[in-house]
Enzyme design. Structure first.
Site, PDB file in Angstrom:
ATOM      1  N   GLY A  14       0.847  -0.973   0.137  1.00  0.00           N
ATOM      2  CA  GLY A  14       0.364  -0.284  -0.331  1.00  0.00           C
ATOM      3  C   GLY A  14       1.001   1.179   0.122  1.00  0.00           C
ATOM      4  N   CYS A  15       0.680   2.879   1.128  1.00  0.00           N
ATOM      5  CA  CYS A  15       1.337   3.817   1.160  1.00  0.00           C
ATOM      6  C   CYS A  15       2.776   3.165   1.415  1.00  0.00           C
ATOM      7  CB  CYS A  15       0.546   4.622   1.721  1.00  0.00           C
ATOM      8  SG  CYS A  15       1.672   6.092   2.324  1.00  0.00           S
ATOM      9  N   PHE A  16       3.950   3.835   0.826  1.00  0.00           N
ATOM     10  CA  PHE A  16       5.314   3.713   0.733  1.00  0.00           C
ATOM     11  C   PHE A  16       5.721   4.055   1.830  1.00  0.00           C
ATOM     12  CE2 PHE A  16       6.423   5.663  -2.776  1.00  0.00           C
ATOM     13  CZ  PHE A  16       5.672   7.053  -2.565  1.00  0.00           C
ATOM     14  N   TYR A 161      -1.690  10.459   9.027  1.00  0.00           N
ATOM     15  CA  TYR A 161      -2.567   9.888   7.844  1.00  0.00           C
ATOM     16  C   TYR A 161      -2.799   7.888   8.015  1.00  0.00           C
ATOM     17  CZ  TYR A 161      -1.588   6.655   3.885  1.00  0.00           C
ATOM     18  OH  TYR A 161      -2.384   6.314   2.387  1.00  0.00           O
TER      19      TYR A 161
END
Length: 181
Positions: A14-16, A161
């Protein structure tokens, strides 16, 4: 330490941004880099990858000393950072660029990745099937500098986040014995 003990491991989770911090404290890790892999466009930009037209995954590439850190340890930590049953993205990040994958660099990594995936499936930790593919590594393109070590450069935004994405809640539910990163 000789060069033949240095290896690379590549994971898409997913989001690095969220895949760097869990690995960076490991003894034997030499370097961790955020980037893009698995697609068909050379030197893609973040904007191009987000367009979902390059085929790339957001990923991290780790350089490590296998005398100090085993590939199995990396695999174990990888599984504890993702929802391996979701093949459409991760948490609130949706789309192909946010899918999970293990990219193997040699046959040993392929065999160990397949074995770890099978062990996770047998564990019945998740009700749904494990969807994370195991793919041959391809060219890895470094992400833009502002993405590197994002959690250190922007700690408040990073924490917001992680909490807002649902990642931390999910990981705590399925891996309560592990500390959150």
């Amino acid at each position: 330490m000789t060069n033949h003990n240095i290896e690379k491991a590549t994971f898409a989770g997913g989001c690095f941004w969220c895949m760097v911090a869990p690995f960076e404290q490991l003894k034997g890790l030499i370097k961790i880099e955020s980037g893009y892999t698995g697609g068909h466009v050379e030197n893609p930009s973040y904007e191009e990858v987000c367009s979902e037209e390059t085929g790339h995954y957001e990923a991290v590439q780790l350089t490590y000393n296998r005398e100090e850190l085993s590939y199995e340890e990396l695999l174990e930590l990888f599984w504890q950072q993702i929802d391996p049953t979701d093949n459409s993205g991760q948490f609130f990040d949706r789309g192909d660029s946010y899918r999970t994958a293990i990219f193997y660099h040699n046959e040993m990594q392929k065999e160990k990745a397949l074995a770890s995936k099978e062990a996770l499936a047998r564990s019945k930790r998740f009700q749904d099937p494990i969807a994370t593919p195991i793919l041959p590594a391809s060219t890895f393109y470094s992400a833009e500098e502002y993405h590197q070590d994002f959690h250190k450069k922007n700690p408040r935004r990073y924490q917001f986040y992680r909490m807002g994405s649902g990642r931390d809640r999910f990981l705590q539910k399925y891996w309560p014995e592990k500390k959150e990163k």
